[in-house]
Motif scaffolding. Sequence first.
Motif, PDB file in Angstrom:
ATOM      1  N   ILE A   1       0.837  -1.199   0.000  1.00 35.95           N
ATOM      2  CA  ILE A   1       0.000   0.000   0.000  1.00 35.95           C
ATOM      3  C   ILE A   1       0.871   1.247   0.000  1.00 35.95           C
ATOM      4  CG2 ILE A   1      -1.636   1.345   1.384  1.00 35.95           C
ATOM      5  CD1 ILE A   1      -2.926  -1.220   2.268  1.00 35.95           C
ATOM      6  N   SER A   2       1.925   1.259   0.827  1.00 30.50           N
ATOM      7  CA  SER A   2       2.825   2.414   0.866  1.00 30.50           C
ATOM      8  C   SER A   2       3.475   2.643  -0.479  1.00 30.50           C
ATOM      9  CB  SER A   2       3.898   2.198   1.939  1.00 30.50           C
ATOM     10  OG  SER A   2       3.336   2.073   3.232  1.00 30.50           O
ATOM     11  N   LEU A   3       3.949   1.570  -1.098  1.00 34.43           N
ATOM     12  CA  LEU A   3       4.608   1.698  -2.390  1.00 34.43           C
ATOM     13  C   LEU A   3       3.623   2.154  -3.465  1.00 34.43           C
ATOM     14  CD1 LEU A   3       7.245   1.429  -3.860  1.00 34.43           C
ATOM     15  CD2 LEU A   3       6.736  -0.968  -4.296  1.00 34.43           C
ATOM     16  N   ALA A   4       2.388   1.647  -3.412  1.00 31.25           N
ATOM     17  CA  ALA A   4       1.382   2.062  -4.384  1.00 31.25           C
ATOM     18  C   ALA A   4       1.063   3.545  -4.231  1.00 31.25           C
ATOM     19  CB  ALA A   4       0.112   1.226  -4.217  1.00 31.25           C
ATOM     20  N   LEU A   5       0.971   4.029  -3.009  1.00 30.18           N
ATOM     21  CA  LEU A   5       0.688   5.447  -2.784  1.00 30.18           C
ATOM     22  C   LEU A   5       1.826   6.325  -3.294  1.00 30.18           C
ATOM     23  CD1 LEU A   5      -0.854   5.245   0.803  1.00 30.18           C
ATOM     24  CD2 LEU A   5      -2.041   5.936  -1.281  1.00 30.18           C
TER      25      LEU A   5
ATOM     26  N   SER B   1       4.207   5.497  -5.609  1.00 33.71           N
ATOM     27  CA  SER B   1       4.497   5.360  -7.040  1.00 33.71           C
ATOM     28  C   SER B   1       3.373   5.860  -7.939  1.00 33.71           C
ATOM     29  CB  SER B   1       4.807   3.900  -7.369  1.00 33.71           C
ATOM     30  OG  SER B   1       3.690   3.074  -7.060  1.00 33.71           O
ATOM     31  N   THR B   2       2.123   5.861  -7.448  1.00 33.97           N
ATOM     32  CA  THR B   2       1.003   6.266  -8.306  1.00 33.97           C
ATOM     33  C   THR B   2       0.526   7.688  -8.033  1.00 33.97           C
ATOM     34  OG1 THR B   2      -0.685   5.426  -6.764  1.00 33.97           O
ATOM     35  CG2 THR B   2       0.204   3.883  -8.410  1.00 33.97           C
ATOM     36  N   GLY B   3       0.784   8.196  -6.842  1.00 33.93           N
ATOM     37  CA  GLY B   3       0.320   9.530  -6.508  1.00 33.93           C
ATOM     38  C   GLY B   3      -1.161   9.605  -6.185  1.00 33.93           C
TER      39      GLY B   3
ATOM     40  N   ALA C   1      -7.620   4.135  -9.114  1.00 33.17           N
ATOM     41  CA  ALA C   1      -7.264   4.481  -7.734  1.00 33.17           C
ATOM     42  C   ALA C   1      -7.341   3.300  -6.784  1.00 33.17           C
ATOM     43  CB  ALA C   1      -8.173   5.612  -7.241  1.00 33.17           C
ATOM     44  N   MET C   2      -8.078   2.240  -7.161  1.00 32.97           N
ATOM     45  CA  MET C   2      -8.206   1.093  -6.270  1.00 32.97           C
ATOM     46  C   MET C   2      -6.982   0.184  -6.293  1.00 32.97           C
ATOM     47  SD  MET C   2     -10.880   1.685  -4.653  1.00 32.97           S
ATOM     48  CE  MET C   2     -10.975   0.158  -3.731  1.00 32.97           C
ATOM     49  N   VAL C   3      -5.963   0.555  -7.066  1.00 32.95           N
ATOM     50  CA  VAL C   3      -4.716  -0.216  -7.011  1.00 32.95           C
ATOM     51  C   VAL C   3      -4.062  -0.080  -5.643  1.00 32.95           C
ATOM     52  CG1 VAL C   3      -4.304   0.043  -9.484  1.00 32.95           C
ATOM     53  CG2 VAL C   3      -3.298   1.694  -7.909  1.00 32.95           C
ATOM     54  N   VAL C   4      -4.452   0.953  -4.885  1.00 36.29           N
ATOM     55  CA  VAL C   4      -3.840   1.180  -3.571  1.00 36.29           C
ATOM     56  C   VAL C   4      -4.041  -0.026  -2.661  1.00 36.29           C
ATOM     57  CG1 VAL C   4      -3.943   2.606  -1.493  1.00 36.29           C
ATOM     58  CG2 VAL C   4      -4.016   3.680  -3.750  1.00 36.29           C
TER      59      VAL C   4
END
Length: 254
Positions: free
Chosen positions: A35-39, A41-43, A168-171
């Motif tokens: 989740i941290s990495l997704a936030l 890397s995706t913004g 956005a649900m990739v988070v």
Amino acid sequence: MTVSAVLLVTAVVWVVSLIRSVRLRAFVYSLPLPISLALVSTGHRVEGAQLLGVLGLNLFFVVVAVTHHRLRWPILLADAAGIGGYVAFSAGLLAVPMPFGPALVGTVALWLLTMMLLHRHQPAPTSPPKPEPLAEAGRRTRLPAPVKLLVILLGATLTGLLGELLRAMVVTFPYSGVLVAIESRRDLVAFTAHFARNSLALVGFLAAYHRWQDDSPVAALAAGWVAFALVAVALHATAPGGVARRRSALPTAG
């Protein structure tokens, strides 16, 4: 999904595959590393939909557990059903506005209801399980470590490609969960229950991140991890049998 994200998912699944304790396995999986990495890397921002995505994570494991253990589906087919459930759930969340406050209240309320149901249906304590036969243990570890690592790496890559379709649900997409469910298939029901309890710490992480995300991404991540740690400690302290474990660890007089 970036190369670093694929490597992180691979590392999480690899570590989980080495842990025998179902409780500890579920805790390691619940760490908000993907989740941290997704936030970062995706913004993407954390809003109500992402908070309810924690429910989607639980839904994923429930679908896999039910289809695999109750309906006797092969684990890969059950995994696909779990992904389908998460994708359908996410599509519904993205289709309607989801204010953060009501989403937080609803998520915590559903978590409390789930904990009450799990406590009500908790089986009575039993004697420790017998040691696993050597033949069965051999079948569990028949894949050489390098081959197993390669399979996990390929699976993480394919899962990452699917996750990118969810906007956005990739988070909260279960990147490592897709593979962890396969690794934990024999203990999937217990794993699902333990993860459901730990998922409140993920709610704390996302709530703290939401509070600080307008100030600084670094501060938001730091606040999220602090909130996760505090909730995780509280959950551990109030876990069933936690008091007994602490008392047994105290020295006795005399």
